[in-house]
Design a protein around this motif. Structure first.
Motif, PDB file in Angstrom:
ATOM      1  N   LEU A 686      15.431   3.794  -8.327  1.00 48.24           N
ATOM      2  CA  LEU A 686      15.261   2.867  -7.598  1.00 48.24           C
ATOM      3  C   LEU A 686      13.719   2.226  -7.726  1.00 48.24           C
ATOM      4  O   LEU A 686      12.847   2.917  -7.565  1.00 48.24           O
ATOM      5  N   THR A 687      13.680   1.014  -8.108  1.00 47.53           N
ATOM      6  CA  THR A 687      12.184   0.427  -8.160  1.00 47.53           C
ATOM      7  C   THR A 687      12.137  -0.501  -7.060  1.00 47.53           C
ATOM      8  O   THR A 687      12.863  -1.788  -7.184  1.00 47.53           O
ATOM      9  N   PHE A 688      11.175  -0.309  -6.095  1.00 46.63           N
ATOM     10  CA  PHE A 688      11.145  -1.374  -4.829  1.00 46.63           C
ATOM     11  C   PHE A 688      10.115  -2.204  -5.379  1.00 46.63           C
ATOM     12  O   PHE A 688       9.228  -2.211  -5.975  1.00 46.63           O
ATOM     13  N   ALA A 689       9.866  -3.536  -4.587  1.00 52.02           N
ATOM     14  CA  ALA A 689       8.940  -4.700  -4.917  1.00 52.02           C
ATOM     15  C   ALA A 689       7.543  -3.864  -4.369  1.00 52.02           C
ATOM     16  O   ALA A 689       7.510  -2.825  -3.354  1.00 52.02           O
ATOM     17  N   GLY A 690       6.482  -4.442  -4.683  1.00 47.92           N
ATOM     18  CA  GLY A 690       5.072  -4.099  -4.457  1.00 47.92           C
ATOM     19  C   GLY A 690       4.138  -3.577  -5.171  1.00 47.92           C
ATOM     20  O   GLY A 690       4.485  -3.202  -6.638  1.00 47.92           O
ATOM     21  N   HIS A 691       2.816  -3.743  -4.979  1.00 47.41           N
ATOM     22  CA  HIS A 691       1.542  -3.049  -5.977  1.00 47.41           C
ATOM     23  C   HIS A 691       1.594  -3.511  -7.093  1.00 47.41           C
ATOM     24  O   HIS A 691       1.183  -2.907  -7.996  1.00 47.41           O
ATOM     25  N   LEU A 692       1.953  -4.840  -7.309  1.00 46.67           N
ATOM     26  CA  LEU A 692       1.742  -5.528  -8.786  1.00 46.67           C
ATOM     27  C   LEU A 692       0.976  -6.751  -8.914  1.00 46.67           C
ATOM     28  O   LEU A 692       0.451  -7.060 -10.165  1.00 46.67           O
ATOM     29  N   LEU A 693       0.378  -7.142  -7.740  1.00 42.51           N
ATOM     30  CA  LEU A 693      -0.273  -8.460  -7.802  1.00 42.51           C
ATOM     31  C   LEU A 693      -1.671  -8.525  -7.754  1.00 42.51           C
ATOM     32  O   LEU A 693      -2.246  -9.288  -8.577  1.00 42.51           O
ATOM     33  N   ARG A 694      -2.310  -7.343  -7.053  1.00 38.02           N
ATOM     34  CA  ARG A 694      -3.739  -7.475  -7.114  1.00 38.02           C
ATOM     35  C   ARG A 694      -4.340  -5.958  -7.424  1.00 38.02           C
ATOM     36  O   ARG A 694      -3.275  -5.002  -7.646  1.00 38.02           O
ATOM     37  N   GLU A 695      -5.270  -5.712  -7.888  1.00 36.58           N
ATOM     38  CA  GLU A 695      -6.079  -4.586  -8.429  1.00 36.58           C
ATOM     39  C   GLU A 695      -6.038  -3.446  -7.561  1.00 36.58           C
ATOM     40  O   GLU A 695      -6.151  -3.917  -6.268  1.00 36.58           O
ATOM     41  N   TYR A 696      -6.165  -2.462  -7.788  1.00 38.40           N
ATOM     42  CA  TYR A 696      -6.052  -1.150  -7.044  1.00 38.40           C
ATOM     43  C   TYR A 696      -7.200  -1.166  -6.141  1.00 38.40           C
ATOM     44  O   TYR A 696      -7.145  -0.818  -4.911  1.00 38.40           O
ATOM     45  N   ASP A 697      -8.605  -1.862  -6.653  1.00 34.63           N
ATOM     46  CA  ASP A 697      -9.509  -1.518  -5.710  1.00 34.63           C
ATOM     47  C   ASP A 697      -9.504  -2.614  -4.636  1.00 34.63           C
ATOM     48  O   ASP A 697     -10.659  -3.018  -3.789  1.00 34.63           O
ATOM     49  N   HIS A 698      -8.384  -3.612  -4.767  1.00 36.89           N
ATOM     50  CA  HIS A 698      -8.376  -4.542  -3.450  1.00 36.89           C
ATOM     51  C   HIS A 698      -7.593  -3.923  -2.337  1.00 36.89           C
ATOM     52  O   HIS A 698      -7.417  -4.750  -1.345  1.00 36.89           O
TER      53      HIS A 698
END
Length: 774
Positions: A686-698
């Motif tokens: 399963l791959t859910f939405a999320g964690h793709l739009l902004r950098e980790y340090d945001h």
């Protein structure tokens, strides 16, 4: 008395930075015996608490470009359990170190050898047979034999000791015709850096500069030369030294000199600079790095040399195994000793400056051949020592990019072992195996989709309890972001340049076409303003061409003074679209420059729908940190259909590639896969939405992406009713692999979403099903 021991593995990975770590984990998870050798007591390299450079990559410049795979798993898990806030450099506590160590300990087939320096390499008949590492704390030499080796040391130590050809310094422009290369070749490299971190102690605190440190007193050195201390808590990347010293052989000299300069920078900020003196009044120096982070040294020559031209090429590499998207970030040789810092910083980060526009690249594919050493038959490499020119390295050297290159190299090594092929043959003889395994393991490749014949989901009929439709987005819309930070510095809504908004639309026999597009504009002039507008089809979310060659409609919009929804009757039939994806794709509305007019931002980010502006003639760039401009469309578009989860791409790209439930319907919501005949299902991805739009340090502390599904149940159809197979609570990871307690023979599988981490819609990017439980 030195002890000498011998150990044998399938694969030995030398270098425990992010590239080496992801390579080792990926190969071990594929069932091979792996030893990871690291010369420091902690894993993570430049990202560790010893150096503290936060991993960054393509998402700094491109929406939905966050790197996946092992790195994503690490970053998501660390944010869920770390109390410490992130800022760009100087941050990283031991929770990050522990996240890597914990994953390593939980990975079967993986052996760690820390505090161990590789100092010997044995080569026979053009093939490495062993490397020898010295563990000073144990007074032990360990001879490590293996079938395949990976050099992720950064300095290319293994390859150099094996006699492989390597490059260092700058190539002359004439050699490869690279626009960013200097006219004359030189030995200069980008420098090393150390960082510092401060702590607010709640009351004024003094700082006295040691007499042996460097003293600064010239404001122009900072504010006119691109060394602006934007975040007074610490950093900074520009505390950098290289030339005239050698970044390897003079590393200790550079470390001491960097210490002198870092203290001088803090003294300037704390005691002299009128812009920062008050802001630093209660800050005390809390940490000063003593392990310099390196940017560049040896680059090992591989089967393909990545040049600047590869960063902007249109034709995909057939052996694409990773991607990059950082700009061509070539720091000025000499660092603090140079007249100015890195060029885009020296230009004040003006996004329309020549420095910024010519350096903007990607996302672009990276070929496996650049990760395979040409001079020995069983050596791959990943990290900043890959086969690239100085200019090519300027983009791919950042840690998030090196991490996915590492996973690619580790996967390729595992395929070579499984297929009993020399690594030189993998880019041609087994590249599909490597690519499909990377996709299966959560990585993304811009030009490759899932074609795995073993994936049962690809033959299923997919339905859902409900689905969201796309009607656009408005300022009053609510977006649940969970505290996700946005850099608004360059996000003014005024149309100072051509602005574009991506619109997900439905395709296929039942698609309704697009009748109207409305945009919310605020005219600040005292007269009507006319704005040329164009609607055109785009290939994907990173299609930055101002003219795509697929114009659907054009007009001139008249905007009266004040704020208005301006409606355009575009009248585009579905048959006018050149169908690229079954069920959906993108069109884009472009508004010409009109400096007196403001295009208002939406109050939320419409999933998979972002905006851009014309950065230079004919070329666009993401607007802000990835935002949606206010727009409305008719009729409603089924842009988040259930079929999206088996399209083969697990993120927005050529379409939204996402099922979203109707936010007006309360959870529970379900997604169902059904087959004509019963199938044995043993494993579900399963791959859910999320964690793709902004950098980790945001991302804030203890953070879970609101889009990610929190509580869910997997059910199978028994012939008489639905049977619960497993239930998960308090999930925060976007990717979950579930090996069922025992394989189930069923004609349907259902994912029931009980709760998300805040989003009103359940959202899924991909579902895979496999017959066995491996």
């Amino acid at each position: 008395m030195t002890r000498r021991v011998t150990e044998n593995y399938d694969l030995v990975v030398c270098g425990g930075g992010l590239a080496g770590f992801t390579a080792a984990v990926a190969a071990a998870r594929m069932g091979h015996r792996v030893c990871l050798v690291q010369d420091r007591p902690v894993l993570g390299g430049n990202s560790s608490s010893e150096v503290r450079v936060v991993p960054r990559g393509s998402t700094t410049y491109h929406a939905y470009a966050r790197e996946g795979g092992v790195l994503a798993e690490l970053m998501i898990g660390e944010r869920m359990r770390n109390h410490e806030p992130i800022f760009e450099n100087g941050w990283a506590n031991s929770v990050w170190d522990l996240s890597l160590y914990d994953m390593a300990q939980r990975t079967d087939n993986l052996t760690l050898l820390l505090n161990t320096v590789v100092r010997e390499v044995s080569v026979e008949d053009g093939r490495i047979t062993s490397v020898t590492g010295w563990t000073s704390s144990a007074e032990t030499d360990t001879v490590l034999g293996a079938e395949v080796f990976l050099d992720c040391t950064g300095d290319g130590v293994v390859a150099a000791l094996a006699g492989c050809d390597f490059r260092s310094g700058e190539e002359a422009r004439a050699e490869f015709g690279e626009p960013h290369a200097p006219l004359e070749a030189s030995e200069a490299t980008m420098g090393n850096s150390i960082h510092f971190k401060t702590k607010d102690v709640g009351h004024p605190v003094d700082f006295e500069l040691p007499e042996w440190a460097v003293e600064y007193d010239d404001p122009d050195f900072f504010y006119a030369q691109g060394r602006v201390p934007y975040d007074v808590r610490g950093g900074f990347w520009w505390i950098e030294l290289g030339k005239p010293w050698h970044t390897i052989h003079d590393a200790e000299v550079i470390r001491h000199q960097l210490t002198r300069h870092a203290l001088g920078v803090w003294d300037w900020m704390k005691n002299k600079d009128p812009r920062t003196r008050e802001a630093t009044r209660n800050l005390a120096l809390d940490w000063l790095g003593q392990v310099p982070g390196k940017r560049e040294s040896r680059r090992i020559m591989g089967l393909h040399l990545l040049t600047e031209h590869d960063l902007v090429r249109d034709e995909p590499f057939e052996d694409e195994v990773a991607y990059g998207g950082w700009n061509i970030d070539l720091h000025t040789p000499g660092g603090l000793l140079a007249p100015t810092s890195e060029p885009t910083a020296a230009a004040g980060y003006d996004l329309h400056s020549t420095e910024s526009t010519t350096a903007y690249v990607g996302p672009f594919g990276i070929p496996l051949r650049s990760l395979v050493a040409k001079d020995v038959s069983n050596l791959l490499m990943a990290g900043r020592n890959v086969s690239a020119t100085h200019v090519g390295l300027g983009s791919v050297r950042v840690q998030a990019t090196t991490a996915i290159m590492g996973q690619a190299a580790g996967t390729a090594a595992a395929v070579a072992l499984a297929r009993r092929l020399p690594v030189h043959e993998i880019p041609t003889a087994a590249i599909r195996d490597v690519q499909q395994q990377l996709l299966k393991d959560g990585c993304f490749l811009p030009n490759v989709v899932n074609t795995d014949e073993q994936d049962l989901a690809r033959s299923a009929t997919v339905t859902a309890s409900s689905e969201a439709v796309n009607l656009g987005a408005s300022p009053g819309d609510r977006w649940v972001d969970g505290g996700l930070r946005e850099n608004t510095r360059h996000s003014s809504g005024y149309l100072t340049a051509l602005r574009a908004q991506w619109i997900p639309v439905e395709t296929g026999p039942e698609a309704p076409g697009l009748r109207t597009v409305s945009v919310l504009l605020r005219n600040h002039a005292d007269r009507p303003v006319e704005i040329p507008a164009r609607l055109q089809q785009v290939e994907h979310i990173w299609d930055y061409r101002v003219r795509t060659g697929a114009v659907l409609a054009e007009t001139v919009l008249t905007v009266e003074p004040g704020e208005h929804w301006v409606t355009w009757e575009v009248g585009v039939e579905a048959t006018a679209l050149r169908v690229q994806e079954p069920g959906g794709q993108y069109v884009r509305v472009d508004l010409a420059s009109a400096p007196d007019v403001e295009w208002l931002r939406a109050g939320r980010i419409l999933p998979g729908a972002v905006s851009a502006f014309e950065m230079s003639p004919g070329r666009m760039r993401r607007f802000g940190d990835g935002v949606t401009m206010s727009h409305r469309i008719t009729p409603a578009q089924r842009a988040y259909r259930p079929i999206s989860v088996v399209r083969g791409a697990a993120r927005p790209h050529r379409a939204t590639n996402s099922w979203r439930s109707d936010p007006g319907h309360p959870l529970d919501q379900w997604l169902q896969l059904a087959w004509d005949e019963p199938r044995q299902v043993g494993t579900v991805h399963l791959t859910f939405a999320g964690h793709l739009l902004r950098e980790y340090d945001h991302t804030p502390t203890l953070w879970r992406d609101p889009q990610t599904v929190r509580d869910y149940t997997l059910q199978t159809w028994s012939g008489e009713g639905w049977r619960d197979v497993l239930t998960v609570r308090e999930n925060g990871f976007t990717r979950r692999v579930h090996r069922l307690p025992e394989p189930v023979l069923t004609s349907a599988l259902r994912l029931v979403v009980h709760a998300t981490n805040g989003d009103p819609s359940a959202a899924v990017y991909e579902v895979r099903c496999y017959a066995d439980a491996r």
